[in-house]
Design a protein around this motif. Sequence first.
Motif, PDB file in Angstrom:
ATOM      1  N   GLU A  36       9.056  11.452 -41.797  1.00 33.37           N
ATOM      2  CA  GLU A  36       7.878  11.982 -41.088  1.00 33.37           C
ATOM      3  C   GLU A  36       7.506  11.162 -39.848  1.00 33.37           C
ATOM      4  N   ARG A  37       8.449  10.384 -39.309  1.00 31.04           N
ATOM      5  CA  ARG A  37       8.217   9.626 -38.072  1.00 31.04           C
ATOM      6  C   ARG A  37       8.555  10.532 -36.884  1.00 31.04           C
ATOM      7  N   PRO A  38       7.712  10.540 -35.844  1.00 30.29           N
ATOM      8  CA  PRO A  38       8.000  11.382 -34.680  1.00 30.29           C
ATOM      9  C   PRO A  38       9.231  10.903 -33.914  1.00 30.29           C
ATOM     10  N   VAL A  39      10.103  11.859 -33.593  1.00 27.07           N
ATOM     11  CA  VAL A  39      11.318  11.534 -32.843  1.00 27.07           C
ATOM     12  C   VAL A  39      11.388  12.298 -31.517  1.00 27.07           C
ATOM     13  N   ALA A  45      15.461  22.436 -33.063  1.00 26.99           N
ATOM     14  CA  ALA A  45      14.527  21.471 -32.492  1.00 26.99           C
ATOM     15  C   ALA A  45      15.264  20.296 -31.860  1.00 26.99           C
ATOM     16  N   ALA A  46      16.345  19.847 -32.481  1.00 29.03           N
ATOM     17  CA  ALA A  46      17.117  18.719 -31.937  1.00 29.03           C
ATOM     18  C   ALA A  46      17.679  19.045 -30.564  1.00 29.03           C
ATOM     19  N   ASP A  47      18.066  20.309 -30.346  1.00 22.81           N
ATOM     20  CA  ASP A  47      18.616  20.735 -29.053  1.00 22.81           C
ATOM     21  C   ASP A  47      17.530  20.897 -27.999  1.00 22.81           C
ATOM     22  N   LEU A  48      16.344  21.258 -28.435  1.00 22.36           N
ATOM     23  CA  LEU A  48      15.260  21.620 -27.532  1.00 22.36           C
ATOM     24  C   LEU A  48      14.328  20.464 -27.177  1.00 22.36           C
ATOM     25  N   MET A  49      14.197  19.503 -28.064  1.00 20.29           N
ATOM     26  CA  MET A  49      13.132  18.495 -27.941  1.00 20.29           C
ATOM     27  C   MET A  49      13.315  17.547 -26.767  1.00 20.29           C
ATOM     28  N   THR A  50      12.175  17.082 -26.296  1.00 19.86           N
ATOM     29  CA  THR A  50      12.117  15.980 -25.365  1.00 19.86           C
ATOM     30  C   THR A  50      11.994  14.729 -26.210  1.00 19.86           C
ATOM     31  N   SER A  51      12.824  13.752 -25.920  1.00 20.90           N
ATOM     32  CA  SER A  51      12.861  12.562 -26.749  1.00 20.90           C
ATOM     33  C   SER A  51      13.080  11.347 -25.850  1.00 20.90           C
ATOM     34  N   PRO A  52      12.568  10.202 -26.206  1.00 20.47           N
ATOM     35  CA  PRO A  52      11.872   9.856 -27.431  1.00 20.47           C
ATOM     36  C   PRO A  52      10.430  10.349 -27.414  1.00 20.47           C
ATOM     37  N   ALA A  53       9.842  10.387 -28.582  1.00 19.83           N
ATOM     38  CA  ALA A  53       8.433  10.782 -28.706  1.00 19.83           C
ATOM     39  C   ALA A  53       7.560   9.634 -28.216  1.00 19.83           C
ATOM     40  N   ILE A  54       6.578   9.954 -27.402  1.00 19.90           N
ATOM     41  CA  ILE A  54       5.604   8.958 -26.954  1.00 19.90           C
ATOM     42  C   ILE A  54       4.369   9.136 -27.836  1.00 19.90           C
TER      43      ILE A  54
END
Length: 79
Positions: free
Chosen positions: A45-48, A69-78
Amino acid sequence: MRHRRVADLMTPTAVSVQRGTPFKEIARLLKEFDISAVPVVDEAERPVGVVSEADLLRKRSSGSGTNTAADLMTSPAIT
Protein backbone atom coordinates in the motif's frame (compact mmCIF):
# COMPACT_ATOMS: atom_id res chain seq x y z
CA MET A 1 -6.89 35.35 1.69
CA ARG A 2 -8.60 32.31 3.17
CA HIS A 3 -6.31 29.39 3.88
CA ARG A 4 -7.56 25.96 2.98
CA ARG A 5 -6.85 22.79 4.84
CA VAL A 6 -6.23 19.45 3.16
CA ALA A 7 -9.48 18.25 4.75
CA ASP A 8 -11.34 20.91 2.73
CA LEU A 9 -10.07 19.46 -0.56
CA MET A 10 -9.79 15.71 -0.04
CA THR A 11 -12.40 13.11 -0.87
CA PRO A 12 -13.88 11.19 2.08
CA THR A 13 -13.13 7.77 0.55
CA ALA A 14 -9.56 6.85 -0.25
CA VAL A 15 -9.33 5.37 -3.74
CA SER A 16 -6.18 3.71 -5.06
CA VAL A 17 -5.24 1.13 -7.68
CA GLN A 18 -2.58 -1.54 -8.09
CA ARG A 19 -0.02 -1.59 -10.93
CA GLY A 20 -2.06 -4.17 -12.86
CA THR A 21 -5.36 -2.27 -12.77
CA PRO A 22 -6.69 -1.93 -16.35
CA PHE A 23 -7.35 1.38 -18.14
CA LYS A 24 -11.14 0.91 -18.14
CA GLU A 25 -11.26 0.25 -14.40
CA ILE A 26 -9.20 3.38 -13.69
CA ALA A 27 -11.51 5.45 -15.91
CA ARG A 28 -14.55 4.01 -14.12
CA LEU A 29 -13.13 4.88 -10.69
CA LEU A 30 -12.31 8.46 -11.73
CA LYS A 31 -15.89 8.92 -12.92
CA GLU A 32 -17.55 7.11 -10.00
CA PHE A 33 -15.70 9.08 -7.34
CA ASP A 34 -15.57 12.34 -9.34
CA ILE A 35 -11.79 12.58 -9.00
CA SER A 36 -9.14 13.62 -11.51
CA ALA A 37 -6.33 11.27 -10.47
CA VAL A 38 -5.72 8.12 -8.48
CA PRO A 39 -2.59 6.93 -6.68
CA VAL A 40 -0.98 3.65 -7.72
CA VAL A 41 0.17 1.61 -4.73
CA ASP A 42 2.38 -1.46 -4.34
CA GLU A 43 1.54 -4.63 -2.42
CA ALA A 44 2.36 -2.90 0.88
CA GLU A 45 0.00 0.00 0.00
CA ARG A 46 2.98 2.37 -0.53
CA PRO A 47 2.45 4.94 -3.31
CA VAL A 48 4.55 4.27 -6.41
CA GLY A 49 2.90 6.61 -8.91
CA VAL A 50 -0.27 8.39 -9.95
CA VAL A 51 -2.61 8.08 -12.93
CA SER A 52 -4.41 11.27 -13.92
CA GLU A 53 -7.12 12.05 -16.46
CA ALA A 54 -4.37 13.57 -18.61
CA ASP A 55 -2.45 10.27 -18.51
CA LEU A 56 -5.57 8.43 -19.70
CA LEU A 57 -6.17 10.90 -22.51
CA ARG A 58 -2.56 10.74 -23.64
CA LYS A 59 -2.61 6.93 -23.71
CA ARG A 60 -6.00 6.82 -25.44
CA SER A 61 -4.83 9.12 -28.23
CA SER A 62 -1.61 7.18 -28.81
CA GLY A 63 -3.40 3.83 -28.83
CA SER A 64 -0.18 2.01 -28.07
CA GLY A 65 0.78 -0.87 -25.80
CA THR A 66 -0.99 -2.41 -22.86
CA ASN A 67 -3.17 -0.26 -20.70
CA THR A 68 -2.52 -0.93 -17.03
CA ALA A 69 -1.78 1.50 -14.24
CA ALA A 70 1.92 0.60 -14.51
CA ASP A 71 1.90 1.68 -18.17
CA LEU A 72 -0.06 4.86 -17.54
CA MET A 73 1.28 6.20 -14.24
CA THR A 74 3.57 9.09 -13.63
CA SER A 75 6.31 7.92 -11.33
CA PRO A 76 7.80 8.29 -8.80
CA ALA A 77 4.93 9.36 -6.57
CA ILE A 78 5.51 12.67 -4.81
CA THR A 79 3.98 12.51 -1.34
